[in-house]
Design a protein around this motif. Structure first.
Motif: not given
Lengths: 123, 402
Positions: A3-9, A24-31, A94-98, A103-104
């Motif tokens: 599966y490919v997970i596409l993050i579209r901004h 908050l941004r640091a938390e996002g990057l850590a996630a 499972r892919a959906v869970q990931y 964060p976005e």
């Protein structure tokens, strides 16, 4: 299955991200880091990349054999690809869970798409 | 010549690994040591010749390697005195018959995910290197390496013994499933000339053969082996020169492998006569009926329908439902099939599944509704995840109506 997970901004999401407090941004990057580490550790990660800002993109077309590469007309484009994961796991659930751990996912939509396979099946 | 060595090495892998695990315990470290011994053999044997006792050679080299690692590990923990006492036993204990079975059960342990079970089985029982497995599965080597090391971590503390009889039946289901997954994985149609790929379907058949030799009275293992053989026998007729799929009805049956078919039929016939019929035996029996027909028109569809009815009772599932409907259409006509299809279309797994559309397209075609068929073929083509299948469905959708 792969599966490919596409993050579209979109620009709004980018602005939102930029306006967020540093913590908050640091938390996002850590996630993100934790997600990538978990995927690698479970043997489900194939590749992941974050993409540079769309203003650095070239748009390529070939017309009558001539290659035309121009700077991306991204001012008018509502969405752009910010990054992706290619993973292999047992089910799309499972892919959906990931994907939900990205964060976005809290302010844009993440797309999960199965990859076409060369596996052929008896008809 | 090199191929002979690697074939022999892979044949010996589970026996050598079994000896080590019984001697030292700790599957993880033993498996690493055996991999190193296999590498050493692959380097030395071509030049020096195969030793008189290849199993003994591999056991000795792997044991030495295990001891080295163990000593350095112990040294790291500053317990040199104990390490110095350890010497590898001079004579390796004879390989036990059921080591291969115990290894298969361990690699297909319920604590592991199916992708990990596949990778670990190919390495620990199949004797493939991580790089070979990665090439065969078309994923990066690091990904396979991670799957294997994670799987081995999870197996820490798992016993290298046969489970009690009550549990064994369930555990065997997982083993057969993993072998079936490996076989299906081997059904990738394209393999570029630059890509040297292990034939996973052949590897699955080899491992299932071993398992069948160990458990000749397990009807489902025999059924699985028969199903693999009866399917693999059609391999050369399944695709044309361009790699495009040829459906069963249009295959050149002269290109089917008769010897393999005969072997598969003998296996499934014996299994059905002696064991309780399970899903793999019934699927093999269906494949056997197809393989026995000299032409597609001579296919014994009433027999296939009977088998599907049995399969539907023993192991119902969406693909069994569709297979049964296809058989029913061949016996009672496409309209009967279409009516039946409507009654199952609401099934959550089948609703929107490409196979449902493909079957409906085929049946509409048979009733003469070309336009309806085209629409359904297009829907099916859009929803399949297989490139060759998509190409076939698109060609059906865009074929000039006759």
């Amino acid at each position: 299955m792969k599966y490919v997970i596409l993050i579209r901004h979109n620009l709004k999401a980018l602005e939102l991200w930029a306006s967020m407090p540093a913590q908050l941004r640091a938390e996002g990057l850590a996630a993100y880091e934790a997600l990538t580490e978990d995927l690698a550790a479970s043997g489900e990660l194939i590749v992941t990349e974050a993409l540079a800002h769309p203003s650095t993109a070239k748009v390529v077309s070939v017309r009558d054999g001539e290659v035309i590469a121009s700077d991306g007309p991204y001012a008018e484009v509502k969405e752009h690809l910010a990054g992706f994961y290619l993973i292999e796991c047992d089910s799309i659930d499972r892919a959906v869970q990931y994907a939900a751990r990205i964060p976005e996912a809290n302010f844009v939509e993440i797309e999960v798409r199965p990859v076409l396979d060369n596996i052929s099946v008896d008809m | 010549v090199t191929a002979d060595f690697s074939g022999l090495l892979r044949e010996l892998t589970p026996r050598v690994l079994g000896v080590l695990v019984r001697r030292f315990g700790g599957f993880d470290e033993c498996e690493d040591a055996v991999q190193e011994a296999l590498l050493a053999a692959a380097q030395q044997w071509p030049a020096e010749g195969v030793p008189a006792n290849p199993t003994g050679w591999l056991v000795t080299v792997a044991s030495r390697r295990w001891t080295e690692v163990w000593r350095s590990e112990v040294a790291r923990r500053r317990r040199e005195t104990i390490a110095a006492l350890l010497e590898p036993p001079a004579v390796p204990p004879a390989p036990a018959e059921d080591d291969t079975l115990k290894l298969l059960l361990l690699c297909c342990h319920p604590a592991l995910t199916p992708v990990s079970q596949v990778a670990l089985t190919l390495r620990a029982v199949g004797g493939l290197t991580t790089a070979e497995i990665a090439r065969a599965l078309l994923v990066p080597e690091a990904t396979v390496g991670q799957r294997i090391s994670r799987a081995k971590q999870r197996l820490k503390g798992a016993q290298f013994t046969l489970p009690p009889p009550a549990e064994l039946a369930d555990r065997m289901v997982a083993v057969r499933h993993v072998l079936y997954l490996i076989f299906n994985e081997g059904y990738t149609a394209s393999s570029g000339p630059a890509l040297q790929r292990i034939k996973l379907s052949a590897e699955a058949i080899r491992l299932t053969r071993q398992l069948h030799a160990l458990r000749p009275d397990d009807g489902e293992v025999a059924g699985l082996l028969a199903l693999m053989l009866l399917t693999d026998a059609r391999r050369h007729a399944r695709t044309d020169g361009d790699g495009a799929l040829i459906p069963l009805a249009e295959q050149d049956r002269g290109r089917w492998d008769r010897a393999t078919i005969a072997e598969g039929i003998a296996l499934v016939t014996r299994a059905l006569a002696t064991a309780k019929p399970g899903p793999f035996q019934l699927q093999a029996a269906i494949a056997a009926v197809h393989d026995e027909a000299a032409t597609a028109a001579q296919t014994d569809w009433p027999q296939i329908l009977v088998l599907y009815n049995l399969l539907h009772r023993v192991a119902p599932g969406p693909m069994v439902t569709l297979g049964r409907i296809v058989a029913l259409s061949m016996v009672d006509g496409p309209r009967a099939g279409l009516r039946e299809l409507d009654t199952v279309a609401g099934d959550p797994v089948l609703a929107g599944h490409h196979r449902l559309h493909a079957v409906r397209a085929h049946l509409l075609d048979l009733t003469g509704d070309a336009a309806g068929a085209r629409l359904e073929y297009e829907l099916a083509a859009r929803r399949t995840l297989s490139i060759p299948e998509r190409a076939y469905l698109e060609s059906q959708a865009h074929r000039p109506s006759s």
